[in-house]
Design an enzyme around this catalytic site. Structure first.
Site, PDB file in Angstrom:
ATOM      1  N   ASP A 177       7.722   1.127   2.466  1.00 56.36           N
ATOM      2  CA  ASP A 177       6.859   0.794   1.337  1.00 56.36           C
ATOM      3  C   ASP A 177       5.869  -0.187   1.949  1.00 56.36           C
ATOM      4  O   ASP A 177       6.228  -1.331   2.255  1.00 56.36           O
ATOM      5  CB  ASP A 177       7.646   0.109   0.216  1.00 56.36           C
ATOM      6  CG  ASP A 177       6.742  -0.179  -0.970  1.00 56.36           C
ATOM      7  OD1 ASP A 177       5.633  -0.684  -0.742  1.00 56.36           O
ATOM      8  OD2 ASP A 177       7.122   0.114  -2.108  1.00 56.36           O
ATOM      9  N   HIS A 178       4.638   0.265   2.176  1.00 60.41           N
ATOM     10  CA  HIS A 178       3.752  -0.565   3.013  1.00 60.41           C
ATOM     11  C   HIS A 178       3.422  -1.910   2.370  1.00 60.41           C
ATOM     12  O   HIS A 178       3.006  -2.832   3.055  1.00 60.41           O
ATOM     13  CB  HIS A 178       2.491   0.205   3.438  1.00 60.41           C
ATOM     14  CG  HIS A 178       1.442   0.338   2.375  1.00 60.41           C
ATOM     15  ND1 HIS A 178       1.465   1.314   1.416  1.00 60.41           N
ATOM     16  CD2 HIS A 178       0.330  -0.386   2.121  1.00 60.41           C
ATOM     17  CE1 HIS A 178       0.423   1.178   0.622  1.00 60.41           C
ATOM     18  NE2 HIS A 178      -0.288   0.145   1.031  1.00 60.41           N
ATOM     19  N   HIS A 240       5.719   0.273  -5.041  1.00 61.14           N
ATOM     20  CA  HIS A 240       5.051  -0.997  -4.739  1.00 61.14           C
ATOM     21  C   HIS A 240       5.291  -2.067  -5.820  1.00 61.14           C
ATOM     22  O   HIS A 240       5.668  -3.196  -5.516  1.00 61.14           O
ATOM     23  CB  HIS A 240       3.544  -0.795  -4.588  1.00 61.14           C
ATOM     24  CG  HIS A 240       3.170   0.270  -3.593  1.00 61.14           C
ATOM     25  ND1 HIS A 240       3.878   0.477  -2.433  1.00 61.14           N
ATOM     26  CD2 HIS A 240       2.165   1.174  -3.574  1.00 61.14           C
ATOM     27  CE1 HIS A 240       3.315   1.473  -1.752  1.00 61.14           C
ATOM     28  NE2 HIS A 240       2.288   1.913  -2.421  1.00 61.14           N
TER      29      HIS A 240
END
Ligand code: BG6
Length: 485
Positions: A177-178, A240
């Site tokens: 999950d960047h 996110h």
């Protein structure tokens, strides 16, 4: 600049190597790490894809993609040594007859770390994992990276996790999950657990509510075909935004070790109150953008971009609650959308008002304190407090801000999230990646909302591109006398 962590020699095999994510994010991230001297000698980056490209053609694509992220003349001198690391092999992951070039490329490299990066559709995750197993390409030091989305609901996520888990141990699986790689997101941990002053305040007795906004000015653009099947809840909230909720709401972990942080995050996900039935109606808004103007530029509507009518949401606002002692009764308001006025993400901790004011209410109102953590752009922290207006006149108050801009304070370029995440994969540190139980718990909760919307046929609101979303999102807070920051 923080000291760089050493990395052992590796082969990084990127499936989808000529795709958008690899070229826009991964290769530039690796390039920056190379320029900083963090990639050890004899390490290789192997792009894998179906496109019939030779190595030179692939290098041209890579050079183009990182050109945008050159940040000085000096860096260009690193290109020859970077290019030496990069290779490309043409493989169709679903066609067993095409794997030979990859096997040949990896032969004799059994002693180095082998990391597979799946920058592809999730339908390939299982087949690629199986392909490595069937082709005897598994080495002792082996890792696999799964890009988001892992599935489109709980059942499909569980299937993918089962398929990949048949060949890889959980300790070898890195689910990205960047947002967890963003500097300011990590700064949340520093803020909460590196400063003793916040912990006594971080609770229901003192906090009125929390707001999390992730706004984007871009529309869906080229991804519209893919996006129409997904929508904002699956694309942004399930991952996110829920990860941000976890970092704000979790209990202090005992350390920063892989499982210490993830054990605390999963407790938050499990404590999320299900949003269903009537509660869902008043606690959620789904909407889609109409045409409008963003930063002075005309913007088409979502349906114009798609070319057909659609019921997919590009904006979501939610009021969620966490059923535990620390947060009971404290609403967390989330909103995210495309084609909003600007790219802007922030977390706002809104404190309760003072219990009794000693100041003359006719002269000045005492506003409650607010801590705003800006994730992007202009990363920083801002605390709003009341101060006395200077001068010998009436004793009146004014809100003032204590501002901390990270860029001004540290004076460095903020690295892209992928720079950290790729290095953490190579170092074998899983703390910034999602564990299987986290992903599945987040899907279970999100599935409840998706099912509720479908069952109640909850109306899709609209908003003009360039606005802050539909009025229903403001009314959701307005009903309890609150407002978006
Ligand atoms: C991705 C979503 O995960 O995050 C995109 O799929 C979104 O739709 C992107 O645009 C936003 O990321 P960032 O880092 O630009 O905030």
């Amino acid at each position: 600049m923080a000291q760089l962590n050493p990395v052992d020699p590796f082969d990084l095999v990127i499936f989808g190597g000529a795709g958008d994510l690899a070229l826009r994010k991964l290769l530039p991230a690796l390039w920056h790490r190379h320029c900083d001297g963090q990639l050890p000698p004899l390490s290789r980056i192997i792009g894998v894809g179906r496109s019939p490209l030779n190595r030179e053609e692939y290098l041209e694509l890579v050079a183009e993609s990182i050109e945008a992220s050159f940040f000085g003349e000096d860096e260009q001198t690193y290109w020859p040594s970077f290019a030496e690391r990069v290779d490309y092999v043409e493989v169709d992951a679903m066609d067993a007859d095409t794997w030979d070039p990859l096997c040949a490329c990896l032969e004799g490299r059994e002693s180095v770390l082998r990391a597979i990066y799946l920058a592809t559709a999730p339908s390939l995750y299982g087949p690629v994992a199986r392909g490595f197993h069937q082709r005897n390409l598994m080495v002792q030091n082996m890792r696999i990276v799964l890009e988001k989305p892992v599935g489109r609901d709980f059942a499909s996520a569980r299937d993918i996790n089962d398929e990949v888990g048949a060949y890889f141990a959980e300790s070898q699986i890195f689910r990205i999950d960047h947002y967890l790689g963003k500097e300011t997101v990590q700064n949340l941990l520093a803020l909460r657990f590196g400063n003793a002053i916040f912990e006594p305040l971080w609770r229901r007795e003192v906090i009125d509510h929390v707001q999390i906004t992730v706004a984007e000015e871009l529309g869906v653009g080229d991804r519209v075909g893919f996006y129409d099947d997904i929508g904002a809840l699956r694309d942004m909230v399930q991952n996110h935004l829920l990860q941000l909720v976890c970092l704000v709401a979790m209990e202090p972990p005992a350390s920063l070790d892989d499982d210490a942080v993830r054990d605390e995050k999963i407790k938050v996900l499990r404590a999320l109150k299900p949003l269903t039935g009537e509660a869902l109606k008043s606690a959620s808004v789904r909407a889609q953008y109409l045409s409008g103007a963003v930063k002075g530029q005309l913007a088409s509507s979502y349906e114009e971009e798609l070319g057909s009518p659609s019921q997919t949401e590009t904006f979501v606002a939610l009021k969620l609650e966490i059923d535990n002692w620390r947060w009971s009764g404290v609403p967390f308001y989330l909103r995210t959308g495309k084609r909003l006025p600007e790219k802007y993400s922030e977390i706002v901790i809104q404190f309760k008002p003072v219990p009794h004011t000693i100041f003359d209410a006719r002269v000045s109102a005492t506003l409650p304190n607010r801590l705003a953590i800006t994730l992007q752009p202009d990363e920083g922290v801002n605390l709003t407090m009341m101060a006395k207006e200077p001068g010998p006149g009436e004793f009146s108050l004014r809100p003032v801000s204590l501002d901390l801009s990270f860029e001004e304070t540290f004076g460095i370029r903020y690295p892209d999230a992928y720079e950290r995440l790729v290095i953490e994969v190579l170092r074998g540190n899983q703390a910034l990646f999602m564990r299987r139980d986290e992903i599945e718990a987040a899907w279970r909760w999100s599935d409840g909302i998706l099912e509720g919307w479908a069952q109640s046929k909850q109306a899709l609101e609209t908003y003009v591109a360039g606005s802050w979303g539909p009025s229903a999102a403001s009314m959701m807070l307005d009903r309890s006398g609150r407002a978006w920051n």
